[in-house]
Write a protein that holds these residues in place. Structure first.
Motif, PDB file in Angstrom:
ATOM      1  N   ALA A 452       0.849  -1.188   0.000  1.00  0.00           N
ATOM      2  CA  ALA A 452       0.000   0.000   0.000  1.00  0.00           C
ATOM      3  C   ALA A 452       0.885   1.238   0.000  1.00  0.00           C
ATOM      4  O   ALA A 452       1.937   1.262   0.645  1.00  0.00           O
ATOM      5  CB  ALA A 452      -0.916  -0.001   1.216  1.00  0.00           C
ATOM      6  N   ILE A 453       0.461   2.248  -0.739  1.00  0.00           N
ATOM      7  CA  ILE A 453       1.192   3.512  -0.798  1.00  0.00           C
ATOM      8  C   ILE A 453       0.291   4.588  -0.222  1.00  0.00           C
ATOM      9  O   ILE A 453      -0.847   4.779  -0.689  1.00  0.00           O
ATOM     10  CB  ILE A 453       1.596   3.868  -2.240  1.00  0.00           C
ATOM     11  CG1 ILE A 453       2.364   2.713  -2.895  1.00  0.00           C
ATOM     12  CG2 ILE A 453       2.432   5.136  -2.257  1.00  0.00           C
ATOM     13  CD1 ILE A 453       2.707   2.959  -4.349  1.00  0.00           C
ATOM     14  N   VAL A 454       0.761   5.288   0.810  1.00  0.00           N
ATOM     15  CA  VAL A 454      -0.031   6.331   1.456  1.00  0.00           C
ATOM     16  C   VAL A 454       0.785   7.615   1.489  1.00  0.00           C
ATOM     17  O   VAL A 454       2.005   7.611   1.298  1.00  0.00           O
ATOM     18  CB  VAL A 454      -0.446   5.925   2.885  1.00  0.00           C
ATOM     19  CG1 VAL A 454      -1.300   4.669   2.857  1.00  0.00           C
ATOM     20  CG2 VAL A 454       0.773   5.735   3.770  1.00  0.00           C
ATOM     21  N   GLY A 455       0.110   8.722   1.758  1.00  0.00           N
ATOM     22  CA  GLY A 455       0.763  10.022   1.827  1.00  0.00           C
ATOM     23  C   GLY A 455      -0.217  11.103   1.445  1.00  0.00           C
ATOM     24  O   GLY A 455      -1.317  10.832   0.927  1.00  0.00           O
ATOM     25  N   HIS A 456       0.173  12.335   1.680  1.00  0.00           N
ATOM     26  CA  HIS A 456      -0.735  13.439   1.379  1.00  0.00           C
ATOM     27  C   HIS A 456      -0.850  13.644  -0.127  1.00  0.00           C
ATOM     28  O   HIS A 456      -0.078  13.098  -0.918  1.00  0.00           O
ATOM     29  CB  HIS A 456      -0.257  14.733   2.062  1.00  0.00           C
ATOM     30  CG  HIS A 456       1.083  15.211   1.553  1.00  0.00           C
ATOM     31  ND1 HIS A 456       1.222  15.891   0.379  1.00  0.00           N
ATOM     32  CD2 HIS A 456       2.341  15.088   2.075  1.00  0.00           C
ATOM     33  CE1 HIS A 456       2.499  16.181   0.182  1.00  0.00           C
ATOM     34  NE2 HIS A 456       3.191  15.701   1.202  1.00  0.00           N
ATOM     35  N   THR A 457      -1.820  14.438  -0.541  1.00  0.00           N
ATOM     36  CA  THR A 457      -2.025  14.726  -1.954  1.00  0.00           C
ATOM     37  C   THR A 457      -0.786  15.388  -2.558  1.00  0.00           C
ATOM     38  O   THR A 457      -0.247  16.338  -1.994  1.00  0.00           O
ATOM     39  CB  THR A 457      -3.237  15.660  -2.140  1.00  0.00           C
ATOM     40  OG1 THR A 457      -4.387  15.036  -1.579  1.00  0.00           O
ATOM     41  CG2 THR A 457      -3.476  15.958  -3.614  1.00  0.00           C
ATOM     42  N   GLY A 458      -0.331  14.873  -3.694  1.00  0.00           N
ATOM     43  CA  GLY A 458       0.851  15.416  -4.350  1.00  0.00           C
ATOM     44  C   GLY A 458       2.140  14.796  -3.890  1.00  0.00           C
ATOM     45  O   GLY A 458       3.225  15.246  -4.291  1.00  0.00           O
TER      46      GLY A 458
END
Length: 675
Positions: A452-458
């Motif tokens: 899974a790849i997560v993080g804020h927009t951009g």
């Protein structure tokens, strides 16, 4: 008055380059473009050759009429000449019989002209349709082979214009332009030859206005060429603008931007109107000038030829005294008879008709040149991402590895790219002229592992998945799929390994079954229905009046976003990909549907490598590996429990979402930005 003032202001207003512009600047080499266009005639050489022969014969039959009239008048309607023409020698000496014979010949020439025109028109229209089919197929195939960056720079409306309006302009050139120009040239050649043979002084008098016509035509050409360029550019802008705003009409209406959208469209529409108005003004001025000059030439012929007929003499007697005193052999100028004068008047009328027709053909040619300039500019844009000459096949295990990947959407020259590859990571990070989307990203996903790849927009999450499928090429580093660098694999084989469900599902016009298969005939009905059932959309599809054969309108209109998303799930599962990518795939469904999708996900990810992108951390807690992206860098990776224990970025994200669920309010923007 107000409209005229508006047009003048629009002409004075400097043009601004926008994404809709076609960049139609620079000199066009017509001969080069024409050579490229004529290549499309090669497969149809027999039809073109027959049409060319028909044109030559038709040109001959077109110009024989006035000669027959001249023969009838001079041979049978006056004093019979001592020296008969070659045609009169084969006619009956009896006046009524001879005139009847000439009438039959005239009728025969008209019938021959009709049959030749019929054959030539049908063949060239048929050939034009074949060429349009070939050209449109080539353009569409070329567009299909372009990389994702190409579509970032070319609006949809512009590409649609290439396939429709521009190809139509080229079709008109092939059917009504190229060979028709030859027909006009042959007719002019035959007419000039016959007029010179009958009375070359009268012929020269008729041709005396040609220099003036050529000058006027030259001015007209320069003006019309630029108008046609502007018309094509304006048409592309209108197509692009309309496509964009019709697609986003709900947003326009939601924010009450109808008036602003209408004003913007009116500006684009005004450019198109002005371009056409300028061209129309040129036509309105050009045709009367040519008509006046041709009428002036006929007036000269009637004046001088009529005087010669009345004096029953030849041209020598009408010339100035100084010239008449010269010793000129008799018969050089030829006697002007009533038949010759009548034939000359008819030939003069027919002579200037092809000249005017040539100006029309020139307009068609100019439209085709402007269209071909754009079409060939598109076809000359070679895809930036292609399969290598020597393809290396992967081991089909589904492994994915990123090795020090740096990526930007900016276009870099070969020199800049070489400097990037030779620089250190610190030097690249310090560069402010390049907006890096990914900065030295390295990770690996084992076969059959769920990451899974997560993080804020951009942060670069979706970019990572796009790079896996080589929609873009990286500037530095390596991406390996199935143990082989993706730049060494064939594009078709590489992308067949992936099944993708995007956040914004896209359905095509057709049926539900067509949208799940997407042309893959090897997917049986049983496999298709099983895939739909596994993602819990089969029951819904069967409730439709026509089931899996239910029609789907443009972009899936009539289906909810969640329903379109589930159909996209079925599409991905039916193709049985080795690697599954889900990009915010559950963001468009309600809570109840999400529970059904989660049940389906456990079946979908079994036995294959899966990459999940999600903002809802609750959907990826069971992933084997979680990659935490922040500002283009991989900051953390591990399992859900490992990352929570580290109390880093992932922990803050999780705490933020957990708190929102507890208190029922969204996170603040500042909290999301400063995690």
């Amino acid at each position: 008055m107000a409209e005229k003032k508006q047009d003048e202001q629009a002409k004075k207003k400097p043009e601004k380059k926008t994404a809709h512009d076609d960049d139609v600047v620079g000199k066009v080499y017509d001969s080069r473009l024409m050579r490229r266009l004529l290549v499309y005639l090669r497969p149809y050489k027999p039809q073109v050759a027959f049409s060319l022969v028909a044109i030559v014969l038709k040109a001959g039959s077109d110009v024989i009429g006035p000669f027959l009239v001249k023969t009838a008048v001079d041979t049978y309607m006056g004093k019979r000449p001592e020296k008969l023409s070659w045609l009169a020698q084969h006619l009956s000496p009896v006046a009524m019989t001879g005139i009847s014979q000439i009438a039959v010949l005239y009728l025969g020439s008209l019938l021959l002209t009709f049959l030749l025109e019929l054959a030539q028109t049908y063949l060239m229209q048929w050939t034009g349709q074949k060429i349009m089919f070939d050209l449109r197929s080539q353009i569409f195939r070329h567009i299909q082979n372009q990389d994702a960056g190409f579509f970032d720079k070319n609006p949809v409306g512009r590409l649609v214009t290439r396939v429709t309006s521009d190809v139509d302009a080229l079709n008109e050139m092939f059917t009504s332009g190229v060979l028709a120009i030859f027909e006009d040239i042959f007719i002019l050649g035959f007419i000039v030859t016959i007029m010179l043979k009958m009375s070359w002084p009268l012929a020269l008098l008729t041709l005396s206005v040609i220099p003036a016509i050529l000058y006027v035509t030259g001015v007209f050409r320069r003006h019309v060429r630029e108008s046609y360029r502007r018309q094509r550019a304006a048409t592309a802008k209108i197509n692009t603008f309309t496509q964009e705003y019709v697609s986003g009409m709900s947003v326009v209406q939601l924010f009450n931007r109808e008036r602003r959208a209408y004003k913007d469209f009116s500006d684009v529409n005004l450019e198109n109107k002005i371009a056409w108005t300028d061209a129309i003004f040129a036509y309105a001025l050009y045709y009367p000038v040519v008509e006046f000059l041709s009428s002036f030439a006929m007036a000269l012929v009637i004046w001088q030829g009529g005087r010669a007929v009345l004096h029953n003499t030849h041209f020598l007697s009408l010339l100035p005294a100084a010239v008449r005193g010269l010793t000129i052999p008799p018969g050089v100028f030829g006697t002007v008879t009533v038949g010759v004068l009548i034939a000359f008047i008819q030939y003069a009328q027919r002579f200037f008709r092809p000249i005017q027709d040539l100006s029309d053909k020139y307009n068609i040619l100019q439209a085709a040149m402007a269209a071909s300039e754009r079409v060939f500019k598109l076809l000359d844009q070679a895809p930036q991402i292609v399969s290598p000459a020597r393809i290396t096949e992967g081991d089909q295990t589904g492994s994915i590895e990123f090795r020090d990947v740096w990526f930007t959407y900016q276009a870099l020259t070969a020199e800049e790219l070489a400097r990037v590859q030779a620089s250190t990571a610190a030097e690249l990070a310090a560069r402010t002229d390049i907006e890096w989307i990914l900065r030295g990203v390295s990770f690996s996903i084992a076969p059959n592992e769920t990451a899974a790849i997560v993080g804020h927009t951009g942060a670069g999450k979706t970019t990572i998945t796009g790079l896996m499928m080589r929609f873009y090429d990286i500037q530095r580093g390596q991406i390996l799929v199935d143990g082989v660098d993706i730049r060494e694999q064939g594009l078709k084989a590489l992308r067949c390994r992936f099944g993708v469900v995007l956040q914004d599902p896209f359905l095509f016009t057709g049926t539900v079954a067509d949208n799940i298969r997407l042309g893959s005939k090897w997917i049986t009905d049983a496999r298709l229905e099983r895939a739909a059932d596994e993602v819990n959309v089969g029951a819904f599809i069967r409730t439709l009046p026509e089931g899996f054969a239910a029609p789907v309108r443009e972009r899936g209109a009539g289906f909810s976003t969640g329903q379109k998303q589930l159909i996209s799930f079925a599409r991905a599962l039916a193709h049985d990909p080795g690697i599954l990518i889900l990009d915010e795939a559950t963001s468009s469904v309600d809570t109840e549907t999400e529970m059904l999708v989660r049940q389906a996900l456990s079946r979908m990810i079994t036995g294959r490598t899966s990459v999940l992108i999600a903002h809802r951390l609750s959907t990826i807690q069971s992933a084997d590996r979680i990659l935490v992206m922040h500002k283009g860098q991989l900051r953390e990776q591990g399992t859900h429990q490992q990352l929570l224990a580290e109390r880093g970025l992932y922990y803050k994200l999780y705490q933020l979402q957990y708190r929102d669920q507890e208190i029922g309010i969204p996170a603040t923007i500042d909290a999301a930005v400063h995690i």
